[in-house]
Write a protein that holds these residues in place. Structure first.
Motif, short mmCIF file in Angstrom:
data_model
loop_
_atom_site.label_atom_id
_atom_site.label_comp_id
_atom_site.label_asym_id
_atom_site.label_seq_id
_atom_site.Cartn_x
_atom_site.Cartn_y
_atom_site.Cartn_z
N SER A 242 121.59 54.31 -70.35
CA SER A 242 120.45 54.09 -69.46
C SER A 242 119.32 53.39 -70.21
CB SER A 242 119.95 55.43 -68.90
OG SER A 242 119.49 56.26 -69.96
N SER A 243 118.48 52.70 -69.45
CA SER A 243 117.27 52.09 -69.99
C SER A 243 116.32 51.85 -68.83
CB SER A 243 117.58 50.78 -70.73
OG SER A 243 118.02 49.79 -69.82
N LYS A 244 115.07 51.62 -69.14
CA LYS A 244 114.11 51.35 -68.07
C LYS A 244 112.95 50.52 -68.60
CE LYS A 244 111.64 55.74 -68.71
NZ LYS A 244 111.19 56.98 -68.04
N TYR A 245 112.28 49.83 -67.67
CA TYR A 245 111.09 49.08 -68.02
C TYR A 245 109.92 50.04 -68.27
CZ TYR A 245 113.55 45.15 -65.76
OH TYR A 245 114.45 44.21 -65.39
N VAL A 246 109.02 49.61 -69.13
CA VAL A 246 107.77 50.32 -69.36
C VAL A 246 106.65 49.28 -69.33
CG1 VAL A 246 106.42 51.73 -70.95
CG2 VAL A 246 108.89 52.07 -70.78
N ILE A 247 105.61 49.52 -68.52
CA ILE A 247 104.46 48.62 -68.45
C ILE A 247 103.33 49.20 -69.30
CG2 ILE A 247 102.72 47.53 -66.97
CD1 ILE A 247 104.69 47.58 -64.69
N LYS A 248 102.80 48.38 -70.18
CA LYS A 248 101.68 48.80 -71.02
C LYS A 248 100.50 47.85 -70.80
CE LYS A 248 104.85 50.51 -74.59
NZ LYS A 248 105.26 50.41 -76.02
N ASN A 249 99.32 48.43 -70.71
CA ASN A 249 98.09 47.66 -70.56
C ASN A 249 98.08 46.75 -69.33
OD1 ASN A 249 97.13 48.75 -73.05
ND2 ASN A 249 98.30 47.19 -74.16
N GLY A 250 98.92 47.05 -68.37
CA GLY A 250 98.90 46.33 -67.10
C GLY A 250 99.67 45.03 -67.08
N ASN A 251 99.92 44.41 -68.25
CA ASN A 251 100.58 43.10 -68.23
C ASN A 251 101.63 42.92 -69.33
OD1 ASN A 251 98.87 42.98 -70.43
ND2 ASN A 251 98.18 40.89 -70.03
#
Length: 282
Positions: A242-251
């Protein structure tokens, strides 16, 4: 960073004819031999826009599908709507090198279309990356545009895939397409660190996550990056993880991957789904 991008219809007429055709086709990557901005390594045509592969990332130009349809109808002799013109331009987004944008010879606004551009940059990526195209297609493209021969380009090769080797230490990125959708495999060889892969988005209206998918909102529609498929390769073969996206600082987008065999090759395989020419939104 916002900048208007105006496109003269005479430069996109052949482009529009391609939009009118049904069915998805794979993106072909054309090498840059001086016909585009030098920052562009390869260019590919999208269902409703263009993709520019750069040294440490890529840029996307998206066109308003309603405007494209109106321009296509006008090209085939269908009368304009009331007022004698189609939608005027109102493009926005990140400036894209090599977009071929021009504002000349427009007639009453009907030769213009709206667009939105955004750029994805791999943060802290190596400037010494090795860029290797693969799966060449037969034939080549010629670009004899304008009166200045120094800006012409001939025998431009066309490929089905492009690999960026060691974009980060022991990490490659390969661009290709499947069923008309862009894919970019992130290949983490033993010794590579997936936490170093960070993609900075410049130009979208908003980034968001929903059910594992990354949505890139723009003024002309949404782009969706499907939940990434990830797997390991080692002496025992392939193992899905498994893996997933991570959003940091909005962009800035990275990947969260569980603990795994560091001696195996990790492949993260996102798929990018663009706005279609029919005007449907993701």
């Amino acid at each position: 960073m916002k900048r208007g991008i105006y496109i003269f219809m005479g430069l996109v007429m052949a482009f529009l004819r391609g939009f009118a055709q049904e069915g998805a086709s794979n993106i072909e990557f054309v090498e840059n031999k001086g016909q585009w901005d030098p920052r562009v390594q390869f260019k590919g045509e999208l269902p409703a826009g263009a993709l520019f592969l750069e040294k440490t990332g890529f840029s996307v130009m998206l066109y308003d599908t309603t405007d494209l349809q109106a321009l296509t109808l006008a090209h085939h002799g269908v009368p304009a709507r009331s007022g004698g013109s189609y939608n005027s331009v109102g493009p926005k987004g990140a400036a894209v090198p090599g977009a071929g944008a021009v504002a000349s010879g427009a007639v009453a606004g009907r030769d213009m279309l709206r667009a939105h551009a955004y750029r994805v940059s791999f943060t802290d990526a190596s400037e010494n990356v090795e860029i290797v195209p693969d799966k060449p297609l037969p034939g080549y493209n010629n670009y004899f545009i304008g009166r200045d021969p120094s800006k012409w380009a001939s025998n431009c090769r066309v490929f089905q895939g492009v690999t960026y080797k060691n974009l980060y230490p022991n990490i490659d990125v390969r661009y290709y397409t499947n069923n008309g959708q862009l894919k970019y495999d992130i290949i983490v060889h033993p010794g590579g660190d997936i936490s170093k892969v960070r993609m900075n988005y410049t130009g979208p209206d908003k980034l968001s996550l929903h059910r594992g998918k990354l949505t890139i909102a723009t003024s002309v529609g949404a782009v969706t990056e499907l939940a990434p498929m990830s797997y390991l390769y080692n002496d025992q073969g392939r193992t899905d993880i498994s893996s997933k996206y991570v959003i940091k600082n909005g962009n800035t987008v990275g990947f969260s991957v569980p603990d795994h065999d560091q001696g195996a090759t990790l492949i993260i395989d996102p798929t990018v789904v663009f706005v279609t020419f029919t005007g449907s939104k993701i």
